[in-house]
Design a protein around this motif. Structure first.
Motif, PDB file in Angstrom:
ATOM      1  N   TYR A 132     -52.450   7.403  47.922  1.00  0.00           N
ATOM      2  CA  TYR A 132     -51.972   7.684  46.574  1.00  0.00           C
ATOM      3  C   TYR A 132     -51.037   8.908  46.531  1.00  0.00           C
ATOM      4  N   THR A 133     -51.201   9.884  47.414  1.00  0.00           N
ATOM      5  CA  THR A 133     -50.321  11.057  47.411  1.00  0.00           C
ATOM      6  C   THR A 133     -48.883  10.661  47.735  1.00  0.00           C
ATOM      7  N   ALA A 134     -48.693   9.864  48.767  1.00  0.00           N
ATOM      8  CA  ALA A 134     -47.349   9.401  49.115  1.00  0.00           C
ATOM      9  C   ALA A 134     -46.807   8.486  48.023  1.00  0.00           C
ATOM     10  N   PHE A 135     -47.679   7.671  47.433  1.00  0.00           N
ATOM     11  CA  PHE A 135     -47.248   6.772  46.354  1.00  0.00           C
ATOM     12  C   PHE A 135     -46.738   7.580  45.157  1.00  0.00           C
ATOM     13  N   LEU A 136     -47.422   8.665  44.814  1.00  0.00           N
ATOM     14  CA  LEU A 136     -46.991   9.503  43.690  1.00  0.00           C
ATOM     15  C   LEU A 136     -45.608  10.097  43.938  1.00  0.00           C
TER      16      LEU A 136
END
Length: 287
Positions: A132-136
């Motif tokens: 989710y961090t990279a997706f954000l």
């Protein structure tokens, strides 16, 4: 000879005391090192468990875990301003699929500001916690971020407590199954089956709750609000001035029409009176 017997008795007493102390110390150390579990059937055919030894509560176990081992539910809210709302929603759906996530809900609708059409929308996606961090970061590159909040809820203590209760109930289920196999009368069978049904119901409830927590822990919930920018006109105020002048002219005409509507009957009455007065004067002068 008598003194010899006395010394022998005292020596035997000392040896016995030392042996008893060693046995007591060994039993104490063994009781501290390995907790003992006693299983016994409780009243109304329920199985109870009595634990002894050095145990830790769920809260103590949770506080002793490292950050990497803790169970955390992540919720993210982000507001994004983009040029094309519908196209951005399509891009986010594709990005969520590429990140091994899925879309929970989405919507795009028309909005307006000063009679200028524009679109807004929102989308909720579930992304694996590790991605989710990279997706954000990829989502933030789609437009301008006006606000963002990340909330992490620690459910480690609840999770450990549920696991402990589930393990205890599974042991009860196993013990009740053994008691059911040993039952000889119909009353015993019905009583044990009733208790076994209750225990299995609680097992299903705890299992469902753990599965729900696993899903919330394994997948971060990301709510994305998408808006298009408010249109800005560069007319140096000419458009607003023209609009105001037209509205002023229309208002003036409206007031004049209303005034004429009020004054017209009065003017008619005065005209009739003047006509009558002039007619009377003419007749007087002719005489």
């Amino acid at each position: 000879m008598k003194q010899t017997y006395q010394l022998l008795v005292v020596l035997l007493l000392l040896i016995g005391t030392s042996v008893a102390g060693c046995i007591s110390q060994e039993s104490t150390e063994s009781s501290l090192q390995s907790p003992q579990v006693t299983v016994y059937p409780a009243s109304d055919n329920r199985v109870a468990y009595e634990y002894s030894g050095d145990e830790m509560s769920a809260g103590e176990i949770a506080s002793d875990l490292s950050l990497s081992e803790r169970k955390t539910i992540t919720n993210v809210d982000i507001y994004l301003e983009v040029d094309n709302a519908s196209k951005t929603v399509e891009n986010i759906i594709a990005m969520a699929t590429a990140a091994d996530g899925y879309v929970s809900s989405s919507s795009v609708y028309d909005s307006s500001y000063d009679d200028t059409p524009r679109q807004e929308g929102y989308i909720t996606v579930r992304i694996p916690s590790g991605n989710y961090t990279a997706f954000l970061k990829d989502v933030e590159n789609l437009g301008d971020v006006s606000s963002k909040s990340i909330i992490g809820t620690d459910v480690t203590e609840e999770y450990i407590d549920l696991e402990a209760r589930l393990s205890n109930l599974q042991k009860q289920e196993k013990r009740l199954t053994e008691i059911l196999n040993m039952s000889t009368t119909v009353e015993e069978v019905l009583s044990v089956e009733q208790e076994l049904e209750r225990v299995r119901g609680e097992i299903d409830s705890l299992t469902g709750r753990l599965q729900y927590l696993d899903n919330r822990i394994d997948f971060a919930t990301i709510n994305i609000r998408i808006t298009e920018p408010t249109p800005i006109t560069h007319s140096w105020g000419m458009r607003d001035a023209l609009s105001s002048s037209i509205q002023g002219f229309v208002s003036t005409v409206r007031v004049m029409v209303i005034l004429v509507g009020y004054l017209l009957p009065i003017a008619i009455v005065f005209s009739v009176l003047i006509f009558i007065v002039l007619a009377i004067r003419r007749r007087v002068h002719k005489k």
